[in-house]
Design an enzyme around this catalytic site. Structure first.
Site, PDB file in Angstrom:
ATOM      1  N   HIS A  36      42.019  35.486  42.153  1.00 54.85           N
ATOM      2  CA  HIS A  36      41.525  34.112  42.346  1.00 54.85           C
ATOM      3  C   HIS A  36      42.011  33.162  41.247  1.00 54.85           C
ATOM      4  CE1 HIS A  36      38.966  35.265  45.652  1.00 54.85           C
ATOM      5  NE2 HIS A  36      38.371  36.207  44.923  1.00 54.85           N
TER       6      HIS A  36
ATOM      7  N   ASP B  80      42.064  42.649  49.358  1.00 53.69           N
ATOM      8  CA  ASP B  80      40.692  42.369  48.931  1.00 53.69           C
ATOM      9  C   ASP B  80      39.976  41.616  50.070  1.00 53.69           C
ATOM     10  OD1 ASP B  80      38.971  42.015  46.154  1.00 53.69           O
ATOM     11  OD2 ASP B  80      38.667  40.293  47.496  1.00 53.69           O
TER      12      ASP B  80
ATOM     13  N   HIS C 141      38.312  38.984  49.886  1.00 51.14           N
ATOM     14  CA  HIS C 141      38.442  37.534  49.706  1.00 51.14           C
ATOM     15  C   HIS C 141      39.913  37.121  49.628  1.00 51.14           C
ATOM     16  CE1 HIS C 141      34.589  38.821  47.795  1.00 51.14           C
ATOM     17  NE2 HIS C 141      34.119  37.781  48.465  1.00 51.14           N
TER      18      HIS C 141
ATOM     19  N   ASP D 164      36.033  45.673  48.284  1.00 51.95           N
ATOM     20  CA  ASP D 164      34.882  44.919  48.798  1.00 51.95           C
ATOM     21  C   ASP D 164      34.929  44.734  50.313  1.00 51.95           C
ATOM     22  OD1 ASP D 164      37.023  43.229  48.333  1.00 51.95           O
ATOM     23  OD2 ASP D 164      35.915  41.798  47.096  1.00 51.95           O
TER      24      ASP D 164
HETATM   25  C1  SP5 Z   1      37.711  39.444  42.934  1.00 47.46           C
HETATM   26  C2  SP5 Z   1      36.604  39.130  43.888  1.00 47.46           C
HETATM   27  O1  SP5 Z   1      36.290  39.918  44.762  1.00 47.46           O
HETATM   28  N1  SP5 Z   1      35.956  37.977  43.689  1.00 47.46           N
HETATM   29  C3  SP5 Z   1      34.908  37.606  44.588  1.00 47.46           C
HETATM   30  C4  SP5 Z   1      34.162  36.410  44.110  1.00 47.46           C
HETATM   31  C5  SP5 Z   1      33.059  36.047  45.074  1.00 47.46           C
HETATM   32  N2  SP5 Z   1      32.111  35.194  44.444  1.00 47.46           N
HETATM   33  C6  SP5 Z   1      31.256  34.521  45.385  1.00 47.46           C
HETATM   34  C7  SP5 Z   1      29.885  35.024  45.358  1.00 47.46           C
HETATM   35  C8  SP5 Z   1      29.092  34.497  46.541  1.00 47.46           C
HETATM   36  C9  SP5 Z   1      28.417  35.654  47.161  1.00 47.46           C
HETATM   37  N3  SP5 Z   1      27.545  35.362  48.251  1.00 47.46           N
HETATM   38  C10 SP5 Z   1      26.800  36.584  48.470  1.00 47.46           C
HETATM   39  C11 SP5 Z   1      25.713  36.546  49.466  1.00 47.46           C
HETATM   40  C12 SP5 Z   1      25.009  37.885  49.375  1.00 47.46           C
HETATM   41  N4  SP5 Z   1      24.023  38.018  50.403  1.00 47.46           N
HETATM   42 ZN    ZN Z   2      36.941  40.160  46.657  1.00 45.95          ZN
END
Ligand code: SP5
Ligand code: ZN
Length: 329
Positions: free
Chosen positions: A154, A190, A192, A274
């Site tokens: 990211h 990943d 994301h 993830d």
């Molecule tokens: C490297 C990587 O995987 N970074 C991911 C960053 C995500 N951050 C956002 C967090 C928002 C999560 N929302 C979660 C809802 C859970 N019920």
């Molecule tokens: Zn991720």
């Protein structure tokens, strides 16, 4: 497979992250480290390749901030991890302000990526770990796994976000080009979208980036990773929440075929676990056993390959997921 890791990567210890209107315990925590180390066995410690490879990707002002932010945070009378809270939206002037809050906002796109007292040290050695893995591959090994942590995909040239500070995949792609490789394929699996990697390599002819990820209409990072950003050297394959292995395979095949068309001489995989069904912040349904065929299909590209670690937060499954992927590969 040779695996690389440096104990100094533990010095990043974020306490909390802010999302959905509140502070939550940091998902990218040190428990991930022990889970993965237990699963991969012996690791090699990187040598120090210095700042040069980092400077080929990241801006000096940004690197200075990563190194100094927490000291300035303390000097400003704060405690705990440094967080931004005001952001210059796209198109705002670059003002070069010096107050720590302005500098943090200038170089951040979210509030999930705090800077603590050990963050710079961990980031620095995470990058060195990645470069050591690359050196093993360039030196004639067919593949290597760099256990990079905190993650990287990211992070852009001058910004952090998504638990990422230095973009390891990008740093290694540039280092490989510098070492004489001609075309680099980056495959990002990943959950994301790898927005930092996409931004860094937009419009390039020597780096091809394919990402399979949750549809950013519903999932972080929202503002990157949509299918219509697939232009030239970029391929985005967003998938809906709930995607299982059967739904994932066609995208994986598409991404691999597309990367192969560019005739790369090196592959870098941004591997995130993830996508697993138990991941606490994600919504795909891959099982531990699915990572073995994923690794196998990627290995069938038959390229020298560096695998760098990105996300994966289901700590009780994380080691098995990484081992399954590396085993299949
Ligand atoms: C490297 C990587 O995987 N970074 C991911 C960053 C995500 N951050 C956002 C967090 C928002 C999560 N929302 C979660 C809802 C859970 N019920
Ligand atoms: Zn991720």
């Amino acid at each position: 497979m040779r695996c690389f890791w440096d104990e100094r990567q533990r010095t990043h210890k974020p306490a909390a992250e802010f999302f959905n209107g509140g502070l939550h315990p940091a998902a990218e925590h040190e428990g991930r480290v022990d889970a993965i180390l237990a699963a991969i066995g012996t690791t090699e410690t990187p040598t120090d390749f210095g700042m040069e490879p980092l400077r080929r990707v990241h801006d000096d002002a940004y690197l200075d901030l990563l190194r100094d932010a927490h000291d300035e945070w303390l000097a400003a009378g704060r405690e705990g991890d440094a967080f931004p809270y005001t952001f210059p939206i796209v198109g705002r002037r670059r003002l070069g302000l010096s107050r720590i809050d302005a500098r943090l906002g200038q170089h951040s796109f979210d509030t999930s990526t705090p800077i603590g007292p050990g963050t710079w040290e961990a980031c620095y050695w995470s990058a060195q770990t990645a470069i050591a893995g690359l050196a093993a591959v360039l030196g004639g090994g067919s593949s290597a796994f760099a256990f990079t942590r905190p993650p990287g995909h990211h992070a852009g040239r001058d910004y952090l976000g998504g638990y990422s500070y230095l973009n390891h995949a990008a740093i290694c792609a540039e280092a490989a080009l510098q070492a004489g490789r001609r075309k680099i394929a980056i495959l990002d699996v990943d959950y994301h979208h790898g927005n930092g990697t996409q931004d860094i390599f937009a419009d390039r002819e020597d780096v091809f980036f394919a990402s399979i990820h949750a549809d950013p209409s519903t999932d972080y990072p929202f503002f990157w990773g949509h299918a219509d950003e697939s232009i030239g050297n970029i391929l985005n394959l967003p998938l809906p929440r709930g995607t299982d292995w059967n739904g994932y395979v066609p995208a994986l095949t598409h991404a691999i075929d597309w990367l192969e068309e560019s005739a790369p001489d090196l592959l870098i995989v941004s591997y995130g676990a993830d996508t697993h069904e138990n991941d606490p912040i994600s919504y795909f349904k891959l099982k531990t056993s699915d990572y073995a065929p994923m690794g196998r299909r990627i290995a069938s590209m038959d390229l020298p390959t560096l695998i760098v670690m990105e996300g994966g937060y289901a700590v009780e499954s994380l080691g098995d997921n990484v081992a399954s992927f590396l085993g299949g590969f």
